[in-house]
Write an enzyme that holds these catalytic residues in place. Structure first.
Site, PDB file in Angstrom:
ATOM      1  N   HIS A  17       0.833  -1.204   0.000  1.00  0.00           N
ATOM      2  CA  HIS A  17       0.000   0.000   0.000  1.00  0.00           C
ATOM      3  C   HIS A  17       0.864   1.248   0.000  1.00  0.00           C
ATOM      4  O   HIS A  17       0.373   2.353   0.199  1.00  0.00           O
ATOM      5  CB  HIS A  17      -0.945  -0.009   1.214  1.00  0.00           C
ATOM      6  CG  HIS A  17      -2.041  -1.017   1.107  1.00  0.00           C
ATOM      7  ND1 HIS A  17      -1.856  -2.353   1.380  1.00  0.00           N
ATOM      8  CD2 HIS A  17      -3.336  -0.903   0.718  1.00  0.00           C
ATOM      9  CE1 HIS A  17      -2.995  -3.008   1.186  1.00  0.00           C
ATOM     10  NE2 HIS A  17      -3.907  -2.150   0.781  1.00  0.00           N
ATOM     11  N   ASN A  18       2.167   1.077  -0.187  1.00  0.00           N
ATOM     12  CA  ASN A  18       3.103   2.206  -0.187  1.00  0.00           C
ATOM     13  C   ASN A  18       3.308   2.666  -1.645  1.00  0.00           C
ATOM     14  O   ASN A  18       3.844   1.908  -2.467  1.00  0.00           O
ATOM     15  CB  ASN A  18       4.424   1.730   0.438  1.00  0.00           C
ATOM     16  CG  ASN A  18       5.496   2.799   0.455  1.00  0.00           C
ATOM     17  OD1 ASN A  18       5.608   3.586  -0.471  1.00  0.00           O
ATOM     18  ND2 ASN A  18       6.300   2.803   1.510  1.00  0.00           N
ATOM     19  N   LYS A  21       6.780   2.208  -3.178  1.00  0.00           N
ATOM     20  CA  LYS A  21       7.109   0.820  -3.535  1.00  0.00           C
ATOM     21  C   LYS A  21       6.338   0.381  -4.774  1.00  0.00           C
ATOM     22  O   LYS A  21       6.869  -0.354  -5.612  1.00  0.00           O
ATOM     23  CB  LYS A  21       6.734  -0.113  -2.380  1.00  0.00           C
ATOM     24  CG  LYS A  21       7.642  -0.061  -1.196  1.00  0.00           C
ATOM     25  CD  LYS A  21       7.254  -1.245  -0.313  1.00  0.00           C
ATOM     26  CE  LYS A  21       7.756  -1.124   1.088  1.00  0.00           C
ATOM     27  NZ  LYS A  21       7.207  -2.207   1.931  1.00  0.00           N
ATOM     28  N   GLU A  48      -1.893  -6.417   9.385  1.00  0.00           N
ATOM     29  CA  GLU A  48      -1.041  -5.930  10.474  1.00  0.00           C
ATOM     30  C   GLU A  48       0.293  -6.666  10.421  1.00  0.00           C
ATOM     31  O   GLU A  48       0.321  -7.892  10.205  1.00  0.00           O
ATOM     32  CB  GLU A  48      -1.741  -6.213  11.808  1.00  0.00           C
ATOM     33  CG  GLU A  48      -1.349  -5.215  12.879  1.00  0.00           C
ATOM     34  CD  GLU A  48      -1.868  -5.633  14.241  1.00  0.00           C
ATOM     35  OE1 GLU A  48      -1.153  -5.421  15.223  1.00  0.00           O
ATOM     36  OE2 GLU A  48      -2.984  -6.193  14.269  1.00  0.00           O
ATOM     37  N   ASP A  77       9.037  -6.332   2.381  1.00  0.00           N
ATOM     38  CA  ASP A  77       9.181  -5.694   3.688  1.00  0.00           C
ATOM     39  C   ASP A  77      10.600  -5.172   3.744  1.00  0.00           C
ATOM     40  O   ASP A  77      11.549  -5.869   3.387  1.00  0.00           O
ATOM     41  CB  ASP A  77       8.895  -6.641   4.847  1.00  0.00           C
ATOM     42  CG  ASP A  77       8.588  -5.832   6.101  1.00  0.00           C
ATOM     43  OD1 ASP A  77       7.564  -5.119   6.116  1.00  0.00           O
ATOM     44  OD2 ASP A  77       9.368  -5.876   7.062  1.00  0.00           O
ATOM     45  N   SER A  78      10.718  -3.937   4.151  1.00  0.00           N
ATOM     46  CA  SER A  78      12.021  -3.292   4.030  1.00  0.00           C
ATOM     47  C   SER A  78      12.209  -2.268   5.126  1.00  0.00           C
ATOM     48  O   SER A  78      11.293  -1.984   5.893  1.00  0.00           O
ATOM     49  CB  SER A  78      12.123  -2.626   2.654  1.00  0.00           C
ATOM     50  OG  SER A  78      10.940  -1.891   2.370  1.00  0.00           O
ATOM     51  N   TYR A 166      13.100   7.150   3.535  1.00  0.00           N
ATOM     52  CA  TYR A 166      14.380   7.632   4.062  1.00  0.00           C
ATOM     53  C   TYR A 166      15.413   7.913   2.964  1.00  0.00           C
ATOM     54  O   TYR A 166      16.584   8.153   3.260  1.00  0.00           O
ATOM     55  CB  TYR A 166      14.960   6.600   5.042  1.00  0.00           C
ATOM     56  CG  TYR A 166      14.108   6.358   6.268  1.00  0.00           C
ATOM     57  CD1 TYR A 166      14.288   7.106   7.431  1.00  0.00           C
ATOM     58  CD2 TYR A 166      13.113   5.378   6.273  1.00  0.00           C
ATOM     59  CE1 TYR A 166      13.504   6.876   8.567  1.00  0.00           C
ATOM     60  CE2 TYR A 166      12.320   5.149   7.401  1.00  0.00           C
ATOM     61  CZ  TYR A 166      12.526   5.904   8.534  1.00  0.00           C
ATOM     62  OH  TYR A 166      11.749   5.687   9.660  1.00  0.00           O
ATOM     63  N   ASP A 167      15.010   7.879   1.697  1.00  0.00           N
ATOM     64  CA  ASP A 167      15.959   8.073   0.591  1.00  0.00           C
ATOM     65  C   ASP A 167      16.818   9.336   0.726  1.00  0.00           C
ATOM     66  O   ASP A 167      18.020   9.293   0.407  1.00  0.00           O
ATOM     67  CB  ASP A 167      15.225   8.108  -0.753  1.00  0.00           C
ATOM     68  CG  ASP A 167      14.906   6.712  -1.275  1.00  0.00           C
ATOM     69  OD1 ASP A 167      15.550   5.750  -0.819  1.00  0.00           O
ATOM     70  OD2 ASP A 167      14.016   6.586  -2.124  1.00  0.00           O
TER      71      ASP A 167
HETATM   72  P1  ITT Z   1       3.586  -1.934   2.761  1.00  0.00           P
HETATM   73  O1  ITT Z   1       3.712  -2.713   4.046  1.00  0.00           O
HETATM   74  O2  ITT Z   1       2.164  -1.747   2.335  1.00  0.00           O
HETATM   75  O3  ITT Z   1       4.438  -2.485   1.664  1.00  0.00           O
HETATM   76  P2  ITT Z   1       5.025   0.076   4.251  1.00  0.00           P
HETATM   77  O4  ITT Z   1       5.454   1.465   3.936  1.00  0.00           O
HETATM   78  O5  ITT Z   1       4.305  -0.155   5.557  1.00  0.00           O
HETATM   79  O6  ITT Z   1       4.139  -0.437   3.032  1.00  0.00           O
HETATM   80  P3  ITT Z   1       7.220  -1.504   5.269  1.00  0.00           P
HETATM   81  O7  ITT Z   1       6.443  -1.998   6.423  1.00  0.00           O
HETATM   82  O8  ITT Z   1       8.097  -2.479   4.549  1.00  0.00           O
HETATM   83  O9  ITT Z   1       6.261  -0.870   4.165  1.00  0.00           O
HETATM   84  O10 ITT Z   1       8.054  -0.262   5.757  1.00  0.00           O
HETATM   85  C1  ITT Z   1       9.295   0.021   5.223  1.00  0.00           C
HETATM   86  C2  ITT Z   1       9.598   1.479   5.370  1.00  0.00           C
HETATM   87  O11 ITT Z   1      11.022   1.614   5.193  1.00  0.00           O
HETATM   88  C3  ITT Z   1       8.955   2.284   4.277  1.00  0.00           C
HETATM   89  O12 ITT Z   1       7.759   2.895   4.720  1.00  0.00           O
HETATM   90  C4  ITT Z   1      10.015   3.315   3.929  1.00  0.00           C
HETATM   91  O13 ITT Z   1       9.870   4.443   4.690  1.00  0.00           O
HETATM   92  C5  ITT Z   1      11.318   2.655   4.332  1.00  0.00           C
HETATM   93  N1  ITT Z   1      11.947   2.189   3.093  1.00  0.00           N
HETATM   94  C6  ITT Z   1      11.913   0.960   2.549  1.00  0.00           C
HETATM   95  N2  ITT Z   1      12.514   0.935   1.366  1.00  0.00           N
HETATM   96  C7  ITT Z   1      12.926   2.183   1.136  1.00  0.00           C
HETATM   97  C8  ITT Z   1      13.578   2.809   0.066  1.00  0.00           C
HETATM   98  O14 ITT Z   1      13.898   2.151  -1.044  1.00  0.00           O
HETATM   99  N3  ITT Z   1      13.837   4.106   0.173  1.00  0.00           N
HETATM  100  C9  ITT Z   1      13.484   4.804   1.262  1.00  0.00           C
HETATM  101  N4  ITT Z   1      12.840   4.310   2.304  1.00  0.00           N
HETATM  102  C10 ITT Z   1      12.561   2.996   2.246  1.00  0.00           C
END
Ligand code: ITT
Length: 206
Positions: A17-18, A21, A48, A77-78, A166-167
């Site tokens: 939902h991001n 991404k 969740e 997940d990242s 955080y890019d």
């Molecule tokens: P989904 O679970 O729906 O995919 P989310 O934003 O909640 O969306 P995460 O739980 O994986 O996703 O959270 C990872 C966060 O880490 C994400 O919101 C970003 O802020 C950060 N992040 C991950 N990859 C990144 C990237 O390539 N560049 C910058 N920030 C990143």
């Protein structure tokens, strides 16, 4: 793992939902002949994130979407793991931005936390990793996962308005620009998500 499964090129559900991404996964998938459709477009709920590892959360998201939609789904997940903060914010990277998803505030929180860890010699450990785990799940519960990591240095104040999250504070090793300043194609060639994606691509080709 049992026999690797084939996935014919075509539509693939990107279980996120991001919007940042969705953009990146759409680009990466189109390079290998898949058209991404997002969980939001299909009206799937946001599960969740109850696991305590990147892989656990990626698998949980991929499985929820695959079962909800009745078709294979790819989740990511990242997060940002700071050496000077014992790996924080890590799996809590999204949560550090709060309900309003305010990443300016989250980046400030990282800077403040690192400053609070300044050594007696005035040293601040700015080393960090971006981590991504991509999980591909099928509606029957089968799931495969691939991890990518990129090392770098944190810079403050944030620089650049490309990318997401955080890019603007992350300069990958060997580079001078932050991911927030860099051309997206360049980020796609070296990012944590790109490294994980290369492994997924190899799996799909296998
Ligand atoms: P989904 O679970 O729906 O995919 P989310 O934003 O909640 O969306 P995460 O739980 O994986 O996703 O959270 C990872 C966060 O880490 C994400 O919101 C970003 O802020 C950060 N992040 C991950 N990859 C990144 C990237 O390539 N560049 C910058 N920030 C990143």
């Amino acid at each position: 793992m049992t026999e690797p499964r084939k996935l014919p090129p075509g539509r693939l559900l990107a279980a996120t939902h991001n919007p940042g991404k969705v953009r990146e996964l759409t680009d990466l998938l189109s390079d290998i002949g898949f058209k991404a459709v997002s969980a939001g477009e299909l009206g799937l709920p946001e599960p969740e994130e109850t696991a305590d590892t990147f892989q656990g959360n990626a698998e949980l998201k991929a499985l929820a979407a695959a079962r909800g939609a009745g078709e294979p789904a790819l989740a990511d997940d990242s997060g940002l793991a700071c050496d000077g903060l014992a790996g924080a914010p890590g799996i809590y990277s999204a949560r550090w931005a709060g309900g309003s998803k305010d990443f300016r505030a989250a980046m400030q929180k990282v800077e403040d936390a690192l400053t609070a860890e300044t050594t007696a010699d005035g040293e601040v450990d700015r080393r960090a990793s971006f981590v991504s785990v991509l999980s591909l799940a099928w509606p029957d519960g089968h799931v495969v996962s691939f991890e990518g990591i990129v090392r770098g240095q944190l810079v403050f104040p944030p620089r650049g308005d490309r990318g997401f999250g955080y890019d603007p504070i992350f300069v990958p090793e060997g580079e001078t620009e932050t991911f927030g300043e860099m051309d997206p194609a360049r980020k796609h060639a070296m990012s944590h998500r790109a490294v994980a994606f290369a492994k997924l691509k190899q799996f799909l080709a296998g």
